[in-house]
Enzyme design. Structure first.
Site, PDB file in Angstrom:
ATOM      1  N   LYS A  63       0.844  -1.203   0.000  1.00 40.50           N
ATOM      2  CA  LYS A  63       0.000   0.000   0.000  1.00 40.50           C
ATOM      3  C   LYS A  63       0.875   1.248   0.000  1.00 40.50           C
ATOM      4  O   LYS A  63       1.918   1.286   0.672  1.00 40.50           O
ATOM      5  CB  LYS A  63      -0.914  -0.010   1.229  1.00 40.50           C
ATOM      6  CG  LYS A  63      -1.960   1.093   1.266  1.00 40.50           C
ATOM      7  CD  LYS A  63      -2.864   0.928   2.481  1.00 40.50           C
ATOM      8  CE  LYS A  63      -3.914   2.012   2.571  1.00 40.50           C
ATOM      9  NZ  LYS A  63      -4.794   1.849   3.754  1.00 40.50           N
ATOM     10  N   SER A 138      -9.675   1.914   3.025  1.00 41.24           N
ATOM     11  CA  SER A 138      -8.826   2.659   2.123  1.00 41.24           C
ATOM     12  C   SER A 138      -7.811   1.805   1.361  1.00 41.24           C
ATOM     13  O   SER A 138      -7.195   2.272   0.402  1.00 41.24           O
ATOM     14  CB  SER A 138      -8.052   3.733   2.914  1.00 41.24           C
ATOM     15  OG  SER A 138      -7.203   3.138   3.878  1.00 41.24           O
ATOM     16  N   SER A 162      -9.927  -0.508   7.136  1.00 40.78           N
ATOM     17  CA  SER A 162      -9.362  -0.279   5.801  1.00 40.78           C
ATOM     18  C   SER A 162      -8.676  -1.481   5.173  1.00 40.78           C
ATOM     19  O   SER A 162      -8.331  -1.456   3.997  1.00 40.78           O
ATOM     20  CB  SER A 162      -8.376   0.901   5.842  1.00 40.78           C
ATOM     21  OG  SER A 162      -9.072   2.110   5.995  1.00 40.78           O
TER      22      SER A 162
END
Length: 468
Positions: A63, A138, A162
């Protein structure tokens, strides 16, 4: 071969039937052909190094809010679109020591603030099962990349769901470890008392493998806890006799019919495996959303104060220093990030600090006490991961409606507990659904055992979307 989970690829490498370089090159070709359809990656890494150790050179996606030296770490924001990492996060160091290569930095909601991956400066991530729908957020790029075959496994971060929410929407496994189990050093902070790095994988065994690698005490992280890291794969079993699983029935009244039925089916599965099912009461969980958005926004307003255009990142023009600050933050941050900064600054202001922030800290403690009481009676608790399946891109326009998609994931962050989402079926829209499992702090062994036992009774995790 890139559709296989990590542990199967490792077995094939051990048997000398394939090489890690072959996997890396095949994956790279696939990404270059299909990423444009999903937008899972912000940047691609095409450098392969021969490695041994546990992971034998297999590629992992990361990420884009986790520092990887020599690559851009943008947090999917204009503010950091030109920022290059000058050091490795602790989890990256651990993965490198374990023999991992890295294939790319995945797309995300800007500064991890969002539940749909629509707030990214680089455009939304599309759900591999239906490209008109969101991937969740997210960590949407991490989940979508694994689900679509654009990654074998990935790292995400979880502040209020997330990792688990996009894992549910995309039909993969997403694990949020106990707060303090995995070092946050090198993770760009959103809400420091809530953030935690964890793996997104195709099955529970891969989650065990990566969790064992990235866990452990880190003196560079003041919130890291010095506890033993077991070999989690040793606990995987389909025998749940003696295990007590708690069900919070009130949650089933506020979810779609598809999700309620999938949870009922999961309960039946656990009964067949020998687990004892008990109802649990979590009286303060209904306040989790409001509690979270006070505490998380307060911490965000403090953490994001460092992005002012002076030392690094985007800088706007201005006639004075103050004007440069204002213009930089106005142009550099997206609407959702600005909203949360303003909310956080408001609740921390002198007239409202006691009324909002301090009361929210007390409520957080009550939520933690509810879980402590529940875990004195049961070993694990099951909940839906999300109230609905993945919604359409652009469909949810009101911030509050978006926040409600994290209704069932936020409590684990507030209480600092480990939680995992595993695929548990499909909706009438032919979209994946997730079962969320929680355990007591630092009992990931129980968490993973309960998750694995369910997974092995079904083939939901083996179904993958067809990429065009």
């Amino acid at each position: 071969m890139i559709e296989k989970p990590l542990h199967e690829l490792l077995d094939l490498i051990e048997k000398k039937e394939i090489t890690a370089k072959e996997v890396f090159e095949e994956l790279l070709i696939y990404i270059k052909s299909h990423n444009k359809n999903i937008n899972a990656y912000i940047s691609i890494i095409d450098t392969f190094e021969e490695k041994g150790s546990l992971l034998k050179g297999l590629p992992i996606a990361v990420k884009d809010n986790i520092m990887l030296k020599g690559t851009k770490t943008t947090c999917a924001s204009k503010m950091l679109s030109n920022f290059e990492s000058i050091y490795d996060a602790t989890v990256i160091e651990k993965l490198k020591l374990a023999g991992a290569n890295f294939i790319g930095k995945t797309n995300m909601d800007e500064f991890a603030m969002g539940s749909s991956c629509e707030t990214s400066y680089f455009g939304p991530v599309r759900n591999p099962w239906d490209k008109q729908r969101v991937s969740g957020g997210s960590s949407g790029g991490s989940a979508a990349s694994v689900a679509s075959g654009l990654a074998i496994a990935s790292l995400g971060s979880d502040t209020g769901g997330s990792i688990r929410q996009p894992a549910s929407f995309c039909g993969v496994v997403g694990l949020k470890p106990t707060y303090g189990r995995v070092s946050r050093y090198g993770l760009v902070a959103f809400a420091s008392s809530l953030d935690q790095i964890g793996p997104i994988t195709r099955d529970v065994k891969d989650a065990c493998l990566l969790l064992g690698i990235i866990s452990g005490f880190d003196p560079k992280d003041s919130t890291s806890i010095n506890v033993d890291v077991p070999n989690y794969t040793e606990f995987l079993s389909q025998d749940l006799k003696g295990i007590k699983i708690g069900v919070y029935e009130a949650a089933l009244k506020s979810v779609s019919e598809d999700i309620a039925q999938s949870i009922e089916n999961a309960i039946d599965t656990y009964k067949k495996l020998g687990a004892q099912i008990e109802n649990v009461d979590l009286p303060h969980i209904k306040y989790s959303i409001s509690d979270y958005y006070i505490l998380a926004c307060a911490e965000a307003s403090s953490n994001l104060a460092r992005f002012d255009g002076v030392k690094y990142g985007y800088r706007a023009n201005g006639q004075t220093l103050e004007e440069m600050y204002v213009n930089t933050r106005t142009e550099g941050f997206g609407a959702e990030v600005k909203r949360r900064i303003m909310l956080g600054t408001y609740v921390l202001s002198s007239g409202y600090y006691d009324a909002y922030y301090i009361r929210s800290l007390r409520l957080r403690n009550l939520i933690k006490m509810d879980f402590d009481k529940a875990f004195s009676k049961v070993d694990a608790i099951i909940l839906p991961t999300t109230p609905t399946d993945a919604f359409k891109i652009g469909e949810v326009t009101k911030p509050l409606d978006m926040y409600l998609s994290d209704t069932f994931t936020i409590p684990a962050n507030l209480a600092g507990l480990p939680a995992i989402s595993v695929p548990c079926g499909f909706s009438k829209n032919h979209l994946p659904l997730g079962l969320q499992i929680l355990s007591n702090a630092f009992r990931e062994d129980i968490l993973l055992k309960v998750a694995y036992a369910f997974e092995q009774q079904h083939d939901f995790h083996k179904k993958i979307p067809i990429m065009e």
